[in-house]
Structures are given as structure tokens and as C-alpha cells.
Design an enzyme around this catalytic site. Structure first.
Site, PDB file in Angstrom:
ATOM      1  N   TYR A 124       0.816  -1.211   0.000  1.00  0.00           N
ATOM      2  CA  TYR A 124       0.000   0.000   0.000  1.00  0.00           C
ATOM      3  C   TYR A 124       0.857   1.272   0.000  1.00  0.00           C
ATOM      4  O   TYR A 124       0.355   2.367   0.202  1.00  0.00           O
ATOM      5  CB  TYR A 124      -0.956   0.008   1.193  1.00  0.00           C
ATOM      6  CG  TYR A 124      -1.989  -1.112   1.165  1.00  0.00           C
ATOM      7  CD1 TYR A 124      -2.932  -1.177   0.148  1.00  0.00           C
ATOM      8  CD2 TYR A 124      -2.009  -2.108   2.153  1.00  0.00           C
ATOM      9  CE1 TYR A 124      -3.885  -2.200   0.113  1.00  0.00           C
ATOM     10  CE2 TYR A 124      -2.958  -3.133   2.123  1.00  0.00           C
ATOM     11  CZ  TYR A 124      -3.887  -3.170   1.104  1.00  0.00           C
ATOM     12  OH  TYR A 124      -4.828  -4.172   1.067  1.00  0.00           O
ATOM     13  N   HIS A 438       4.992  -6.131  -4.962  1.00  0.00           N
ATOM     14  CA  HIS A 438       3.548  -6.309  -5.089  1.00  0.00           C
ATOM     15  C   HIS A 438       2.781  -5.043  -4.767  1.00  0.00           C
ATOM     16  O   HIS A 438       3.254  -4.140  -4.079  1.00  0.00           O
ATOM     17  CB  HIS A 438       3.041  -7.436  -4.182  1.00  0.00           C
ATOM     18  CG  HIS A 438       2.992  -7.056  -2.739  1.00  0.00           C
ATOM     19  ND1 HIS A 438       4.097  -6.712  -2.006  1.00  0.00           N
ATOM     20  CD2 HIS A 438       1.944  -6.939  -1.883  1.00  0.00           C
ATOM     21  CE1 HIS A 438       3.749  -6.428  -0.763  1.00  0.00           C
ATOM     22  NE2 HIS A 438       2.466  -6.542  -0.666  1.00  0.00           N
ATOM     23  N   ARG A 520      -8.975   0.071   1.029  1.00  0.00           N
ATOM     24  CA  ARG A 520      -7.650   0.584   1.368  1.00  0.00           C
ATOM     25  C   ARG A 520      -6.838   0.533   0.087  1.00  0.00           C
ATOM     26  O   ARG A 520      -7.100  -0.293  -0.778  1.00  0.00           O
ATOM     27  CB  ARG A 520      -7.042  -0.366   2.400  1.00  0.00           C
ATOM     28  CG  ARG A 520      -5.690  -0.035   2.956  1.00  0.00           C
ATOM     29  CD  ARG A 520      -5.328  -1.129   3.959  1.00  0.00           C
ATOM     30  NE  ARG A 520      -4.030  -0.938   4.573  1.00  0.00           N
ATOM     31  CZ  ARG A 520      -3.434  -1.820   5.368  1.00  0.00           C
ATOM     32  NH1 ARG A 520      -4.049  -2.955   5.655  1.00  0.00           N
ATOM     33  NH2 ARG A 520      -2.260  -1.581   5.896  1.00  0.00           N
TER      34      ARG A 520
END
Lengths: 576, 576
Positions: A124, A438, A520
């Protein structure tokens, strides 16, 4: 709100820093020139200490390999160029007063701050700021104390640097594991406070971390210190005459017991947001249930996902499934156990036959359901009977306890995770490809076979178009699933990175067209995702901007976080 | 936030209302003269219809006896004079557009609005506004639709007027009680939405209503319409071309499944607050647990409270106590079953011997613990074994199922409440004294014997000083208890009312001195209670005021609610 009557020096105006540019960061924030930066950072260094400030002035300082370096302020899983989201410097405040001083200094220049707890946030954005040149505020490096573990009340009070592993270690060392567990996410090394503010999840019955927090202490953008909920009640044993700084005053004894307090319940404003810097948080601990059994149910066929999800829904709602279980795609498990090249010489996405072959080789299903039973044996047996019967409706479903599977099986890792023992193995799946990195794509799905199949089909199709394997898992909450698609790419390949970026952008739009939104996301697509929450002319975003501008009039805290920009930024210029 | 591009006429400027004062309300808001009021209310009548507007112009309209009258806009349990908190008028909007029109009109005059769902809020102020002369907006009279009951997802979507009893009736009529229950509070007649926004509680495992809500629709103070959480995602099946008004567009299919959405989680801002008018809310329904058994455990001695609470704590934390049980003082049960004069000729507070005698007569303990077991019989039996063994440590504790007690026993009422069947008997205890009315004093307590005993001692002592009997109950949440002290007084006696008011004011200060705060309160003491949440120079209140002034710049929504005043009001002048 009146301005803070501060005993903290205004470090800029009084700074005797040389105006020559001693520090030459790779990135500067908008509207701040090198001289202003030097004045600012010299003041910060003077106040917080050189050992707690690092200016990022050389590419050598940016190292994907280590989270542990003081200069770790970027995203090790960079889908854009490694230095695209880059701090000018990182500061590690020693205490709340330092945080307040940093905030006050930033206000003078509208200097953007990017607070991190410890900056894991894997998939993230890591520790990277949305606005390059921001000062990353590493809250966890020095502020990493477990302030309280209360056995009677089954809670803890922590600073930003306390990790899930720290808390688990504390429970073990103090012989408290027979009383209390900490719910952990897939990786044990993250900050409890940071994960909870991002509304991350774990897998025990306390898996909804946000629901399980109680009470916060927050430095507001104007430098004032706030305690939420019952923490706003003074502790009567700390009379003002004692002269303790607010930050050092004990929390009210009910602050970690009852989250809501009196009047508007404001805690949510500080989650996934840019309205303050959280310095302490209470978290509920899971009482040892008096018995535990993890299990794996293998689900043979790809299309069995539909039936499995429809079986899960009533079991979860009735609490026969007591925790947050997961339905994992075969490749997630396969990738934890080895890289793609260990299974095949093919670089294109694998087809059904190849996936079947891998499943067969690993003695797993195309989908694999990991759950656990909690409580004394008679309770566990009763629940296992119900669960086993329900899943037996799927032809070929098989049932395993940890002792039934090989030592390298994922079930052994999940066995730990589902009882609150932190592990570090899960992220191995990023090595599915060389130089693996990722991005997470995380839409919310109904717990419904049809919905799950459709969301799976939409995402799988686009992965294939991008030339990537679908790797994903459904994490089952009470009434929804966090569908986590793991977009794995070679971060040394510009082409691969472009594909991954294209993929997540395309998936966001595809899912929005189906009425699905993400819970998110990564820095690179925050604006896009907030843009999908657009009902009634983007009123949600407008409301968030109104609050942002009121609470943070100089726009210093994490501009652009979750797509919310302060008025100082022309958000159309920041679109990616 | 830009101003609303409205298709709704600005009713004041264009109003052709006569300027003569047709309407003569008993109360006017500050800064609004009779002419301005008439212009305002004439405009409202023109827009919403005379049948939906009532001006309160005669004391005859104020009637404590009926909640059902259109003019019910006051507090039937008035501790101050009956007309102290009094609306100028009440309006019942027919739909969201009406609410938006009212809000826009109010902005032009800074006219205070006091939204109620249906205005029960018994013991906390009823339907009365904090600022006399406010326009009470009765959201529930016309907006009372059950918009959805979703069996698969176990949730409902309701308008403000839907009561717990309405939802229960719906489940019964549609043969859904075998699948779903609605958690109900003590009285079944209240609004689901209103109770939840006040953070009220019920008694099943879904007793924490706030925790169990998911998604809201809110008219903001500027008239804009907001949907929170996943509701901010447009429903893809409702393209703009359909031309549906936003309020009529279907909710996103995940809005009632996942509460948090993306970005700051703002729902809490609309609870116990004055930042908007909630028009729709999602609520989770409790899946029928597949078996149920209520019980009563009588606890003989007053001082056994300590041991009982210490027994309860670990049972509740471990979920052996699955729901929100209550420990009720003998007089709460006695008062439900009869008035004081039926037990004694004494008017002073009863002493220990007299309380023992009543307990003996009713075959109850000095404390009485009401709980329930949920699930199939083997689960219930296992849990009952654990609970019974634990409570057996209290000498003389006795265990009852409903069939073991007389027909008029409170257990028969609790048996319904704890399985989500609404009842109306509980408030009978207000008839303990003649012309009975009540105030709730509701501090939060640790689930700890020592804390409970101390809080009980502090409150009992002051009740005695006020010449009142202690009547109270501890409602056991996960890690805290809502201690509800029922201050019962004769509302026709000015002396009694003064005593009750003195008592609650004194208890607030006493409890604050012990570090205890209230979770909810009556209009008359909102400022005092917010004043106790004073940590660090009242930063919580300052933060709330900052948000209030930003979101509601004209200060129209419920000024003074929870002690939060907009800048238009000099709050020191409003102290009680």
C-alpha cells in the site's frame, strides 16, 4: 480552537541556521525552496537531534532491501520509479513534545509531513509520502513503548512503534499467553497502531482491528494534544499541581474499556486520514479461548468458489465460524511455497490444467479454506461437526489438521497466525516472479457465491490481460469479504511495472462499474479510488475536504492521503 | 464545499407570507422576532403542508400523557418547568427533499432546528430542544419506512420513524423470526435510528447498537445529501440518465455489509451530535441463534455486588456470557411490580432492613442478574454449567428459568427483551412515586467489583441525601458497564424536581472526581457533562466546536447538543 499557548520554541523564526544550503535533498515539497528547506530542517535537527534526522540526499540511501535503515522512507514495492514518492528527509521524534514541535514548525511553511508508524504498509505504499519532498515523521523508531498491558480489562495501550510481534513477545515473556492473545495480521512485523489506523485486519475473532481499538491520543495539525473517548476525562489521581506534561499524564482508567465517550464519536476521523498524528492507542486483547484448533479445507475446483462462499455465509453469521477465515487461491499457497520457475518454465499466466497440476502436486484444492475453532474441546467438536458437514456438500472437499500436512505447508503458518502468533512467511509469495514486488488491490465483496464468482472473474480476466497470474484471497468478515488481489510484478522491469499499474487502475474502474469499492489502497491510486466514491457529485470527498481545511488550515498533514487534498494543493495537478 | 445547486425554492425570500403575526408561539429562538418567525413558519407550511406543521402557541398543547400527539415536542419527564425546553413549532417532513428545504430555510435566519426521530429518548429529554424556540423536526412521523430487510446479509435499512417494535412486527409478519431477530432496548417503542445515534444499547449479543450499524444517509447543515461508508459508491444499476433524486437512488449493495468505506470513517460524527440530520441508516440483524434460554440469578446481599461483578468480568470477556446482561438493584424490579406505597407507608429512602424485606417478599435478591443463553441445546447446557458454577460461589445465589417464577415477575419481561421481542413494561418503575417522572444518570464503570461498589456507594449516598431511593442497574458491555441510575421524582412537586436536578448535578461532579464519565445525558446537564471531559484545557470540546463551526457555519442544527455550541451562541449564557 484557540492557538496553542506553547512552551515549545518556534524553531524557524528563532533559528540561527545558516542560510546556505548545507542539505541537498533529492526531493523538495512544492513551494519550498532549498533555502527554506535548510532553515526548516536545521531547526528540526537542532531540536530533535541530528541522530534522529536524516536528509535523503543520495540515491544510495534508498534501499529496497532493508526496512531497518534509518533512511527507509520510500516504497520498497515501487510500481512507479523507485524515487517517485520520496521524502526530503525523515525525522524520528523522541516523544509527543517533539511531534508537537515538528507540527508547529511545519505550519510556518505549510511544509508537508507524512507520519508513519514504522512504515511497513506492504503493498500500500510502505513508508513513502504521497507528496514528494514531504518530511516523513517516523513515529515508531523512538516511540515504541508498551505503556500498559491490563490483564483484567484485556487491553493494551501502545505507542506507534509497538509491533504485533513486540506485543506477542511481551505476552510470552510475562507468562500471559494463557490469558491473552494479540490478533495479528499476515505479517507480524507491522505496527499495531499503524495497521489499525489503516483499518487492517487479522484472523482471530478480534480480526477487525478498528472495531477492537479503544481510545487514542492525537497531535492535531495545530500542535494541540487530544485524547478521544473516555480519555478526555482527566485522571483524578493526576492533579494539575503535579505539573506533568499532558502526554505523560496517565490515561483515564476507562479509556481503553469503552471506546465511544460522550458527544460526537470522532475516532474514525483519524483513520485512513490526514487530520492528526496518533501518538497512543488502546487495543483490546483476545482472551485465551481455552482451546484452539486450526484447520484446512481443500476445495477442488475453481468454480467451487461459488458453493464455498454460500456455505460460509450462514456459518459466519451464526458464529459457527468464530473468526476471520480466508479462502485462498491455489497460487497464493503455491507461491508461498516456491517461485513460479520451480513449478513451470512458462512465464505467461498459467491455465486451468497447469493450476490443477500444481494443486495436485501440493495436495491442495484450487481454493483452500483456512479457519480455526476456539474454545474448550466440546465446543470445538460441536462447531467442527457443523462446519465439516456443511463443507462436505462440495464434492471432493477434504479436511486437514496441521498434523495431517507436510512441514512446509501453509497450514502450519496459518496455525500460528490464527492463534495470534506472528509469522513472517506469508510475503514469500512475492518471489513468484524474479525481483518480486507487489501491489494490493482490495475490493469489498458480498459473502455471496455469485458476487464472489463475478468479482473473481472480473479480476482474473484483467490479470490475464496484463500477463500476470491471478493470486488472491478472500478474507471473510462478518457480512463481507475483503478480497485481496496480490498483483505481483518484477520491479526491475519497467514493462512489468507499467502492466501492474495498468492492471490496478483498470480493476478499480471495472469494480466501480460493478458497484464494488476498495477498503484501502496504494498511494498511486488513492485519488482514483476516492473518485469512485462519487455518489451525489462527490459529496463524501467534499465533506472530507471541508473537515480537512478546517482542522489543518495550512495543509501540513499528509496531503493527498486517501485522495483528500487541502486547499493549498490543486488536486487536478496531482492526478496520476 | 460548494453551496448546493438547488432546485428547491428559497422559501423565505420569495415568500408571500403576510408580515402580521398570525402565529404566536410560546417560545421564540434567540435573535428571531415574531415577524421573522411568522415569515419562516409560513414558508415552511407552504412547502411542507399545514398538516405537517404545528405551532406550539398554547400550554394546552403540551401534554405529558401522550407521546402520540402531533404537538409532542417537549420532555414529558421535565425536571425543569414543563415549558423550559420548548419548541416554537414542530414540522414533520415527508421526505428528504423536505428536510433539505427546511435546512436551507433555517440557514437564512440561523434558525435553530432540533431533529428528533420520534422523540422518545426517555430520561434524556424526550422530544424537547436544548434551545427554546427551536423548530423541532419530527423525522419519524412521515419518514417511517422499512426500506429493506435483507435476509442473506442479515441487515435492514430504515428511515427515522421505524421503531424496534415495527421491525419486530415486520419479522413476525414475514415469517422471518426463525432467521433474524432485532436487538431491542428496554422499551420497544423507540426509533432504531434515533436510539443508535444516541448510542443506546440493547441486551442480545447485538446489544451495542452503534457497533451494529452500517451506513447512513445524512442531510448536511448546508442541505447537501451525504451517504457514508460504501454508500458513497454509486449503484451501477442506477445510471444518472434515470433521473432519480439522490434520496431515491438505491443504496450500494455493500453499504449495509461493510461500515467503514474508504478514507476517514466519518459516521461517528453524526452520533450524539449536531452535524447533520440522518435520513436513512443500515442496521445489522441478529441471526436466530437456533436456541434460547433466559435466566435469573438472585444475589442475596447488597455487598455481594462486588463478588458478582468479579465473577461476571471473565465470563463476559470469554463470551461465556454471550450477550449484554444486567445486574439490577432490588428496587428496580420492585418498582416495575408496584409503587412504593404498595410496599411501605414510608416516604423517606428505604433502609437495608426494608430492602431485605421487599426482596424476601418478591423472592428476589438485593441484586438480580438477568442473562440468556443462545445456541443449540448442547452449547446452552455447556455455557449454563460454566455460569452456574461461577455464580454458585456467592452464598445463597439462586437460579431460575422463566417457568420457575410467578407470572408478574420481571424475568418474563426480560425473557422477551433478551430475545429481541419488544416490551413496554419496564418504565413502570417511574410510578414508584406519585406523578412519577425520571432522569437517567449513566456513568461508565469498569467491570470490577471494587469499582462497581465504589460507584454504587457514591451514587447511593447522594440519592439518600436527596431523599430518594436508589434505583439502578448495571448493563454489562464487553469491557465496561453502563451504570444506569434511575432518578425518579414527582414531577408535580417543585421541591422534588429541584432535588432530582441537584442530585444529577452532584452525581456528575462526584463521579468526575472519581474519574468516571457519562455515556449519554439529559438536555439539562449536557454542558456540565461535556465540561467534565476537560482533559488538556477542554481540547475535546474545542475540537468539536471547530468541526461544528466548519460544517454548520450558521449554527442551525441542534445548538447545544452534547454541550457543543456553534459560534453564534455565547455558551456561558446558556449554562444551567
Amino acid at each position: 480552537m484557540t492557538s496553542r499557548k506553547s512552551t515549545i520554541p518556534l524553531i524557524l523564526r528563532n533559528s540561527d541556521a545558516a542560510s546556505s544550503a548545507t542539505h541537498k535533498p533529492l526531493a523538495l515539497p512544492p513551494q519550498v525552496d532549498i533555502e527554506a528547506f535548510n532553515k526548516f530542517i536545521t531547526g528540526i535537527i537542532k531540536l530533535i537531534g541530528a541522530e534522529n534526522v536524516d536528509v535523503i540526499s543520495s540515491k544510495d540511501q534508498i534501499d529496497d532491501a532493508s526496512y531497518m535503515k534509518p533512511t527507509y522512507t520510500h516504497d520498497p514495492h515501487h510500481v512507479l520509479p523507485q524515487d517517485y514518492f520520496l521524502a526530503s528527509a525523515v525525522v524520528a521524534p523522541r516523544n509527543v513534545s517533539d511531534v508537537q514541535a515538528i507540527v508547529l514548525a511545519a505550519n510556518e511553511l505549510s511544509f508537508p509531513l507524512w507520519p508513519i508508524s514504522i512504515g511497513r504498509n506492504s503493498g500500500y505504499g510502505g513508508a513513502a509520502p504521497r507528496v514528494s519532498g514531504s518530511l516523513v515523521v517516523n513515529m515508531g523508531k523512538n516511540m515504541n513503548k508498551i505503556l500498559e498491558v491490563n490483564v483484567e480489562g484485556a487491553y493494551c495501550l501502545v505507542e506507534p512503534g509497538v509491533t504485533f510481534a513486540d506485543m506477542h513477545d511481551y505476552l510470552v515473556k510475562n507468562n500471559l499467553r494463557d490469558k491473552l492473545w494479540i490478533d495479528v495480521p499476515d505479517l507480524g512485523g507491522g505496527s499495531i497502531l499503524g495497521n489499525t489506523l489503516e483499518r487492517g485486519v487479522g484472523y482471530t475473532p478480534y480480526g477487525d482491528h478498528w472495531m477492537m481499538h479503544s481510545g487514542m491520543e492525537v497531535v492535531l495539525p495545530n500542535g494541540e494534544l487530544l485524547r478521544t473517548g473516555m480519555g478526555a476525562l482527566p485522571d483524578p489521581k493526576t492533579p494539575k499541581s503535579m505539573g506533568l506534561r499532558p502526554e505523560d499524564q496517565p490515561m483515564n482508567k476507562t479509556a481503553q474499556l469503552f471506546p465511544y465517550g460522550f458527544g460526537p464519536y470522532i475516532d474514525g476521523l483519524f483513520s485512513q486520514s490526514n487530520l492528526g498524528i496518533v501518538t497512543k492507542m488502546g487495543m483490546w486483547l483476545f482472551p485465551n479461548p481455552g482451546g484452539y484448533q486450526s484447520y484446512l479445507i481443500t476445495i477442488p475446483k475453481d468454480e467451487d468458489l461459488k458453493q464455498a462462499v454460500d456455505i460460509i455465509r450462514p456459518l459466519r453469521l451464526s458464529m459457527a465460524l468464530q473468526n476471520v477465515p480466508t479462502i485462498r487461491h491455489i497460487l497464493l499457497d503455491a507461491a508461498v511455497m516456491g517461485s513460479k520457475s520451480e513449478y513451470t518454465s512458462k512465464t505467461e499466466p498459467l491455465n486451468d490444467d497447469e493450476l490443477d497440476a500444481i494443486a495436485k502436486k501440493l495436495n491442495l484444492g484450487r481454493w483452500n479454506f483456512y479457519g480455526a475453532l476456539y474454545g474448550p474441546e466440546p465446543i470445538r467438536n460441536a462447531l467442527w461437526g457443523v462446519i465439516k458437514e456443511a463443507f462436505s456438500a462440495i464434492p471432493g472437499a477434504k479436511f486437514y489438521f496441521p498434523e495431517d500436512v507436510p512441514a512446509n505447508s501453509v497450514l502450519h503458518t496459518r496455525d500460528k497466525t490464527l492463534q495470534g502468533i506472528p509469522t513472517y512467511d506469508e510475503l514469500k509469495w512475492i518471489d513468484w516472479v524474479p525481483n518480486g514486488a507487489h501491489l494490493f488491490f482490495s475490493p469489498i465483496a458480498k459473502v455471496s457465491g455469485d458476487d464472489a464468482m463475478l468479482q473473481y472473474a472480473v479480476t482474473k480476466k484483467r490479470c490475464k490481460e496484463a500477463g500476470l497470474d491471478f493470486i488472491g484471497t478472500f478474507t471473510v468478515g462478518m457480512r463481507e469479504m475483503h478480497h485481496i488481489v496480490c498483483i505481483v510484478f518484477d520491479k526491475k522491469s519497467d514493462e512489468d511495472k507499467k502492466k501492474a499499474h495498468w492492471l490496478i487502475r483498470t480493476l478499480i474502474d471495472d469494480c466501480a462499474a460493478n458497484g464494488w469499492g476498495e477498503y484501502r489502497t496504494h498511494l498511486a491510486v488513492m485519488d482514483q479510488i476516492m473518485g469512485t466514491y462519487s455518489w451525489n457529485d462527490n459529496i463524501l470527498l467534499k465533506f472530507n475536504e471541508l473537515i480537512k481545511n478546517a482542522v489543518d488550515p495550512n495543509g501540513i498533514i499528509a496531503p493527498g492521503k486517501s485522495g483528500v487534498w487541502p486547499r493549498q494543493y490543486n488536486k487536478s495537478e496531482w492526478k496520476l
